[in-house]
Design an enzyme around this catalytic site. Structure first.
Site, mmCIF file in Angstrom:
data_model
loop_
_atom_site.group_PDB
_atom_site.id
_atom_site.type_symbol
_atom_site.label_atom_id
_atom_site.label_comp_id
_atom_site.label_asym_id
_atom_site.label_seq_id
_atom_site.Cartn_x
_atom_site.Cartn_y
_atom_site.Cartn_z
ATOM 1 N N ASN A 174 0.832 -1.198 0.000
ATOM 2 C CA ASN A 174 0.000 0.000 0.000
ATOM 3 C C ASN A 174 0.865 1.246 0.000
ATOM 4 O O ASN A 174 1.966 1.264 0.540
ATOM 5 C CB ASN A 174 -0.953 -0.004 1.215
ATOM 6 C CG ASN A 174 -0.380 0.730 2.405
ATOM 7 O OD1 ASN A 174 -0.472 1.961 2.494
ATOM 8 N ND2 ASN A 174 0.235 -0.008 3.332
ATOM 9 N N PHE A 182 -1.756 8.182 4.369
ATOM 10 C CA PHE A 182 -2.550 8.794 5.443
ATOM 11 C C PHE A 182 -3.810 9.473 4.906
ATOM 12 O O PHE A 182 -4.155 10.595 5.294
ATOM 13 C CB PHE A 182 -1.732 9.818 6.233
ATOM 14 C CG PHE A 182 -0.638 9.267 7.104
ATOM 15 C CD1 PHE A 182 -0.495 7.904 7.308
ATOM 16 C CD2 PHE A 182 0.258 10.120 7.739
ATOM 17 C CE1 PHE A 182 0.522 7.391 8.118
ATOM 18 C CE2 PHE A 182 1.268 9.635 8.558
ATOM 19 C CZ PHE A 182 1.406 8.265 8.748
ATOM 20 N N SER A 223 5.605 5.250 8.842
ATOM 21 C CA SER A 223 4.989 4.954 7.550
ATOM 22 C C SER A 223 5.962 5.314 6.435
ATOM 23 O O SER A 223 6.557 6.393 6.445
ATOM 24 C CB SER A 223 3.697 5.742 7.368
ATOM 25 O OG SER A 223 3.239 5.618 6.028
ATOM 26 N N ASN A 234 5.037 5.956 3.469
ATOM 27 C CA ASN A 234 4.243 6.597 2.414
ATOM 28 C C ASN A 234 4.030 8.093 2.600
ATOM 29 O O ASN A 234 3.285 8.707 1.854
ATOM 30 C CB ASN A 234 2.888 5.886 2.306
ATOM 31 C CG ASN A 234 3.052 4.422 1.960
ATOM 32 O OD1 ASN A 234 3.869 4.071 1.110
ATOM 33 N ND2 ASN A 234 2.307 3.557 2.636
ATOM 34 N N THR A 235 4.668 8.677 3.615
ATOM 35 C CA THR A 235 4.693 10.130 3.795
ATOM 36 C C THR A 235 6.151 10.560 3.725
ATOM 37 O O THR A 235 6.965 10.113 4.543
ATOM 38 C CB THR A 235 4.085 10.546 5.146
ATOM 39 O OG1 THR A 235 2.696 10.185 5.154
ATOM 40 C CG2 THR A 235 4.206 12.046 5.357
ATOM 41 N N LYS A 240 5.210 3.833 17.112
ATOM 42 C CA LYS A 240 5.209 2.760 16.108
ATOM 43 C C LYS A 240 6.439 2.897 15.225
ATOM 44 O O LYS A 240 6.666 3.957 14.631
ATOM 45 C CB LYS A 240 3.936 2.812 15.255
ATOM 46 C CG LYS A 240 3.797 1.606 14.315
ATOM 47 C CD LYS A 240 2.399 1.516 13.740
ATOM 48 C CE LYS A 240 2.205 0.231 12.942
ATOM 49 N NZ LYS A 240 0.820 0.079 12.464
ATOM 50 N N ASN A 281 5.720 -1.409 11.548
ATOM 51 C CA ASN A 281 4.962 -0.903 10.411
ATOM 52 C C ASN A 281 5.293 -1.746 9.177
ATOM 53 O O ASN A 281 5.921 -2.799 9.287
ATOM 54 C CB ASN A 281 5.327 0.575 10.180
ATOM 55 C CG ASN A 281 4.161 1.395 9.651
ATOM 56 O OD1 ASN A 281 3.439 0.966 8.756
ATOM 57 N ND2 ASN A 281 3.969 2.587 10.202
#
Length: 341
Positions: free
Chosen positions: A109, A113, A173, A175-176, A215, A244
């Site tokens: 994925n 967010f 994450s 993805n940021t 996390k 994560n």
């Protein structure tokens, strides 16, 4: 059994649509009272000062806005974590951004967010009947410069402090852009100090103590894990979630979508997640409890995380392939109950 029958139909849909349809279907079953069930009896476990009815939770990401709390509560989870939520609404990354790899029971994925903002989450939680242990996972908006990231975390911390059972700070994450930089020792030291100071202030303001959890990524090297463990102890953090999603593509071979960008979760993540848990446990020596997540697709995977040093576990990607039975069977296994009565 119902999920096993419906899964081929869900898999005909693109993953993000299937995700929404599944949650709405579960909520519909709840509303017509077809989802009610007798929870699995289990000896409660106390972690972070909270009493969990069982050690199996839902990881953040499935219900980002807390819109399906009551539906998810019909499953056998001992706790539910919602989010990641940011101060302001944001659409996330362009679609497609969610990819199944069934051959490896994995998911990639790059959601970014996507959420309706913390104020909407507060409304949803207030409207829910759910009374169980609720974790709220907080992050920064994508357009907030990294140097100002702490401001976003503090905004969310202040807004959710009074309704969360515990709060997870997502600094891992992939993805940021730049987010994982916050795991570096200097940045993390400053962030944890500011968060702990605010937690102390909010405890006085609300006359309640809400635990803070960090996390972390599975892609950390051993020296980084040791540094993080030292900082968690130094700043008296209440818990750590390991881990994560990963940027590694080990375990997905040449399967379709293996080259998509984003974080990989599911079965291929299990070994690395367990390694991080074991290393953390060795450094923490029980000073900070660990919540294990990553690669649980059967009950034995959850047992491996407990054996590595986790006190609690969380599920997510395994639910896509196994359905709600994974929750029940994992709870039964960890609670010493036979899977089949």
């Amino acid at each position: 059994m119902l999920y096993n029958l419906l899964r081929p139909l869900f898999f005909l849909l693109d993953p993000e649509t299937a995700h929404t349809v599944t949650l709405r279907s579960l909520d519909l079953l709840r509303q017509v009272r077809l989802a009610a069930r007798q929870p699995v009896a289990c000896e409660p476990t106390t972690v972070m000062g909270l009493t969990f009815p069982n050690p199996v939770g839902l990881a953040a990401g499935l219900d980002k806005n807390g819109a399906y709390l009551d539906a998810l509560a019909t499953l056998d989870f001992g706790f539910i974590e919602i989010g990641t939520v940011t101060p302001r609404p944001q659409p996330g990354n362009p679609r497609p951004r969610l990819f199944r790899i069934p051959e490896a029971q994995a998911i990639i994925n790059r959601m970014g967010f996507n959420n309706a903002g913390v104020d909407k989450l507060l409304i949803n939680v207030a409207n829910a009947r759910f009374q169980g242990i609720l974790g709220i996972n907080i992050g920064k908006n994508a357009d907030t410069p990294l140097v100002n990231a702490v401001d976003d975390y503090l905004i969310c911390l202040r807004k959710v402090y009074h309704i969360a059972s515990y709060i997870t700070v997502n600094i891992s994450s992939p993805n940021t852009a730049g987010l994982r930089q916050l795991q570096q020792a200097t940045e993390l030291d400053k962030l944890l100090q500011l968060l702990k100071n605010e937690q102390t202030r909010l405890t006085d303001q609300h006359s309640r103590y809400t635990p803070l959890v960090i996390k972390i990524s599975p892609d950390l090297e051993s020296p980084q894990i040791e540094q993080i463990a030292q900082l968690l102890i130094k700043h008296r953090m209440d818990g750590v979630i390991a881990t994560n999603t990963t940027l590694s593509r080990d375990g997905v071979g040449n399967f379709q979508h293996n080259s998509e960008s984003g974080g990989l979760s599911g079965m291929p993540l299990a070994t690395r997640s367990n390694t991080v848990i074991k290393l953390l446990a060795g450094h923490l020596q029980g000073a900070v409890p660990i919540i294990g997540v990553g690669g649980i697709v059967q009950p034995a995977d959850a047992q491996a995380k407990i054996a590595a040093g986790a006190s609690l576990v969380q599920l997510y990607s395994g639910l896509v392939y196994q359905g709600p039975k994974l929750v029940t069977e994992t709870v039964r296994t960890l609670c010493g109950k036979p899977i089949h009565d």
